[in-house]
Design an enzyme around this catalytic site. Structure first.
Site, PDB file in Angstrom:
ATOM      1  N   GLY A 129      -2.124  -8.658  -6.012  1.00  0.00           N
ATOM      2  CA  GLY A 129      -2.766  -7.488  -5.416  1.00  0.00           C
ATOM      3  C   GLY A 129      -3.908  -6.882  -6.214  1.00  0.00           C
ATOM      4  O   GLY A 129      -4.802  -6.258  -5.650  1.00  0.00           O
ATOM      5  N   ASP A 145      -2.527  -2.822  -8.639  1.00  0.00           N
ATOM      6  CA  ASP A 145      -3.190  -2.324  -7.429  1.00  0.00           C
ATOM      7  C   ASP A 145      -2.686  -0.947  -7.029  1.00  0.00           C
ATOM      8  O   ASP A 145      -3.466  -0.023  -6.812  1.00  0.00           O
ATOM      9  CB  ASP A 145      -3.026  -3.327  -6.275  1.00  0.00           C
ATOM     10  CG  ASP A 145      -1.578  -3.761  -6.045  1.00  0.00           C
ATOM     11  OD1 ASP A 145      -0.673  -3.255  -6.749  1.00  0.00           O
ATOM     12  OD2 ASP A 145      -1.346  -4.621  -5.177  1.00  0.00           O
ATOM     13  N   ASP A 152       4.031   2.600  -6.065  1.00  0.00           N
ATOM     14  CA  ASP A 152       4.682   3.156  -4.877  1.00  0.00           C
ATOM     15  C   ASP A 152       6.056   3.706  -5.299  1.00  0.00           C
ATOM     16  O   ASP A 152       6.164   4.835  -5.763  1.00  0.00           O
ATOM     17  CB  ASP A 152       4.773   2.025  -3.851  1.00  0.00           C
ATOM     18  CG  ASP A 152       5.377   2.442  -2.532  1.00  0.00           C
ATOM     19  OD1 ASP A 152       5.431   3.643  -2.262  1.00  0.00           O
ATOM     20  OD2 ASP A 152       5.797   1.553  -1.757  1.00  0.00           O
ATOM     21  N   LYS A 206       0.908   6.317  -4.958  1.00  0.00           N
ATOM     22  CA  LYS A 206       1.565   6.885  -3.771  1.00  0.00           C
ATOM     23  C   LYS A 206       2.793   7.655  -4.257  1.00  0.00           C
ATOM     24  O   LYS A 206       3.913   7.163  -4.159  1.00  0.00           O
ATOM     25  CB  LYS A 206       2.012   5.715  -2.896  1.00  0.00           C
ATOM     26  CG  LYS A 206       1.530   5.773  -1.470  1.00  0.00           C
ATOM     27  CD  LYS A 206       2.283   4.856  -0.548  1.00  0.00           C
ATOM     28  CE  LYS A 206       2.060   3.389  -0.703  1.00  0.00           C
ATOM     29  NZ  LYS A 206       2.642   2.605   0.420  1.00  0.00           N
ATOM     30  N   PHE A 213       0.884   2.810   4.506  1.00  0.00           N
ATOM     31  CA  PHE A 213       0.727   1.421   4.061  1.00  0.00           C
ATOM     32  C   PHE A 213      -0.737   1.039   4.169  1.00  0.00           C
ATOM     33  O   PHE A 213      -1.351   1.143   5.224  1.00  0.00           O
ATOM     34  CB  PHE A 213       1.594   0.480   4.897  1.00  0.00           C
ATOM     35  CG  PHE A 213       1.714  -0.873   4.284  1.00  0.00           C
ATOM     36  CD1 PHE A 213       2.617  -1.114   3.263  1.00  0.00           C
ATOM     37  CD2 PHE A 213       0.902  -1.917   4.699  1.00  0.00           C
ATOM     38  CE1 PHE A 213       2.704  -2.369   2.665  1.00  0.00           C
ATOM     39  CE2 PHE A 213       0.985  -3.173   4.112  1.00  0.00           C
ATOM     40  CZ  PHE A 213       1.897  -3.390   3.101  1.00  0.00           C
ATOM     41  N   VAL A 214      -1.297   0.619   3.047  1.00  0.00           N
ATOM     42  CA  VAL A 214      -2.732   0.325   3.014  1.00  0.00           C
ATOM     43  C   VAL A 214      -2.983  -1.174   2.788  1.00  0.00           C
ATOM     44  O   VAL A 214      -2.158  -1.869   2.186  1.00  0.00           O
ATOM     45  CB  VAL A 214      -3.455   1.155   1.919  1.00  0.00           C
ATOM     46  CG1 VAL A 214      -3.495   2.617   2.301  1.00  0.00           C
ATOM     47  CG2 VAL A 214      -2.794   0.978   0.552  1.00  0.00           C
ATOM     48  N   ASP A 232      -2.347  -6.775   0.653  1.00  0.00           N
ATOM     49  CA  ASP A 232      -2.096  -7.593   1.842  1.00  0.00           C
ATOM     50  C   ASP A 232      -1.104  -6.963   2.807  1.00  0.00           C
ATOM     51  O   ASP A 232      -0.371  -6.035   2.465  1.00  0.00           O
ATOM     52  CB  ASP A 232      -1.511  -8.945   1.410  1.00  0.00           C
ATOM     53  CG  ASP A 232      -0.056  -8.816   0.958  1.00  0.00           C
ATOM     54  OD1 ASP A 232       0.210  -7.945   0.098  1.00  0.00           O
ATOM     55  OD2 ASP A 232       0.811  -9.548   1.459  1.00  0.00           O
TER      56      ASP A 232
HETATM   57  P1  5GP Z   1       6.465  -0.442  -6.226  1.00  0.00           P
HETATM   58  O1  5GP Z   1       7.257  -1.409  -7.034  1.00  0.00           O
HETATM   59  O2  5GP Z   1       5.822   0.659  -7.034  1.00  0.00           O
HETATM   60  O3  5GP Z   1       7.248   0.075  -5.051  1.00  0.00           O
HETATM   61  O4  5GP Z   1       5.326  -1.244  -5.518  1.00  0.00           O
HETATM   62  C1  5GP Z   1       4.379  -1.941  -6.195  1.00  0.00           C
HETATM   63  C2  5GP Z   1       3.869  -3.085  -5.360  1.00  0.00           C
HETATM   64  O5  5GP Z   1       4.184  -2.940  -3.972  1.00  0.00           O
HETATM   65  C3  5GP Z   1       2.366  -3.119  -5.405  1.00  0.00           C
HETATM   66  O6  5GP Z   1       1.933  -3.896  -6.477  1.00  0.00           O
HETATM   67  C4  5GP Z   1       1.991  -3.703  -4.068  1.00  0.00           C
HETATM   68  O7  5GP Z   1       1.952  -5.106  -4.150  1.00  0.00           O
HETATM   69  C5  5GP Z   1       3.107  -3.304  -3.149  1.00  0.00           C
HETATM   70  N1  5GP Z   1       2.730  -2.124  -2.321  1.00  0.00           N
HETATM   71  C6  5GP Z   1       3.163  -0.858  -2.442  1.00  0.00           C
HETATM   72  N2  5GP Z   1       2.590  -0.052  -1.524  1.00  0.00           N
HETATM   73  C7  5GP Z   1       1.768  -0.857  -0.800  1.00  0.00           C
HETATM   74  C8  5GP Z   1       0.869  -0.601   0.280  1.00  0.00           C
HETATM   75  O8  5GP Z   1       0.678   0.514   0.802  1.00  0.00           O
HETATM   76  N3  5GP Z   1       0.177  -1.691   0.751  1.00  0.00           N
HETATM   77  C9  5GP Z   1       0.327  -2.950   0.244  1.00  0.00           C
HETATM   78  N4  5GP Z   1      -0.388  -3.915   0.794  1.00  0.00           N
HETATM   79  N5  5GP Z   1       1.158  -3.204  -0.795  1.00  0.00           N
HETATM   80  C10 5GP Z   1       1.864  -2.172  -1.307  1.00  0.00           C
END
Ligand code: 5GP
Length: 175
Positions: free
Chosen positions: A45, A100, A103, A131, A152-153, A159
């Site tokens: 990402g 990237d 979340d 986020k 969700f972006v 992707d």
């Molecule tokens: P976390 O582990 O913090 O929940 O998420 C990290 C990973 O989730 C990011 O590196 C990304 O790949 C994916 N992710 C989280 N939110 C989004 C989103 O809104 N869009 C996309 N395409 N990927 C996301």
């Protein structure tokens, strides 16, 4: 607005991304002057962000990559796995992890735990998007491009089921 049925609206244009990434590059170059940081890109990402950020770094630095996986569709599987590890040792290095988006925080938490025993001089996170509404683990990246709502972006490396990474801007996915 391009003709993209999956796109609700554009969140950050190419110009907005470029301006903010240049600011981050200047800030990091100042903070790490004389430290020759190692920039670790988290694949896949962060690919666009990493490439553009590194072009804004004006000090000596090194590059390495890790590939992690956790997402399926628009929701996290909750389980983070290393698909590809670092090539070089990080012992004694000042490491900047380039990601990237943060979340739930599970990925950054996984990285912190995975890397903390490898003897780095310091480890900081640089995330293009943050986020905070969806956080499960309290974690605050030192460098953040933009804070966003709980949407969700896609685009600019991000992707939906391995599509739309090539969009040059970031948009909100239409459900
Ligand atoms: P976390 O582990 O913090 O929940 O998420 C990290 C990973 O989730 C990011 O590196 C990304 O790949 C994916 N992710 C989280 N939110 C989004 C989103 O809104 N869009 C996309 N395409 N990927 C996301």
């Amino acid at each position: 607005m391009p003709d993209m049925p999956v796109l609700d609206h554009i969140l950050f244009s190419q110009e907005q991304l470029k301006t903010r990434i240049a600011e981050l590059g200047r800030q990091i170059s100042t903070d790490y002057k004389g430290k020759q940081p190692l920039f670790v890109g988290i694949l896949r990402g962060s690919i666009m962000f990493y490439a553009d950020l590194l072009r804004e770094i004006s000090i000596d630095c090194n590059m390495d990559f890790m590939c992690l996986s956790s997402y399926s569709g628009t929701s996290s599987t909750g389980e983070v796995r290393t698909m590809l590890d670092l090539r070089e040792s990080i012992k004694g290095r000042h490491v900047v992890i380039v990601e990237d988006i943060v979340d739930t925080g599970l990925t950054l938490d996984y990285l912190t735990k995975n890397l903390q025993h490898r003897g780095a001089a310091s480890i900081e996170f640089c995330c293009l998007l943050d986020k905070p509404a969806n956080r499960k683990i309290e974690i605050h990246p030192k460098y953040v491009g933009f804070q966003i709502e709980n949407e969700f972006v896609i685009g600019y490396g991000l992707d939906y089921d391995e599509l739309y990474r090539n969009l040059p801007y970031i948009g909100v996915f239409k459900k």
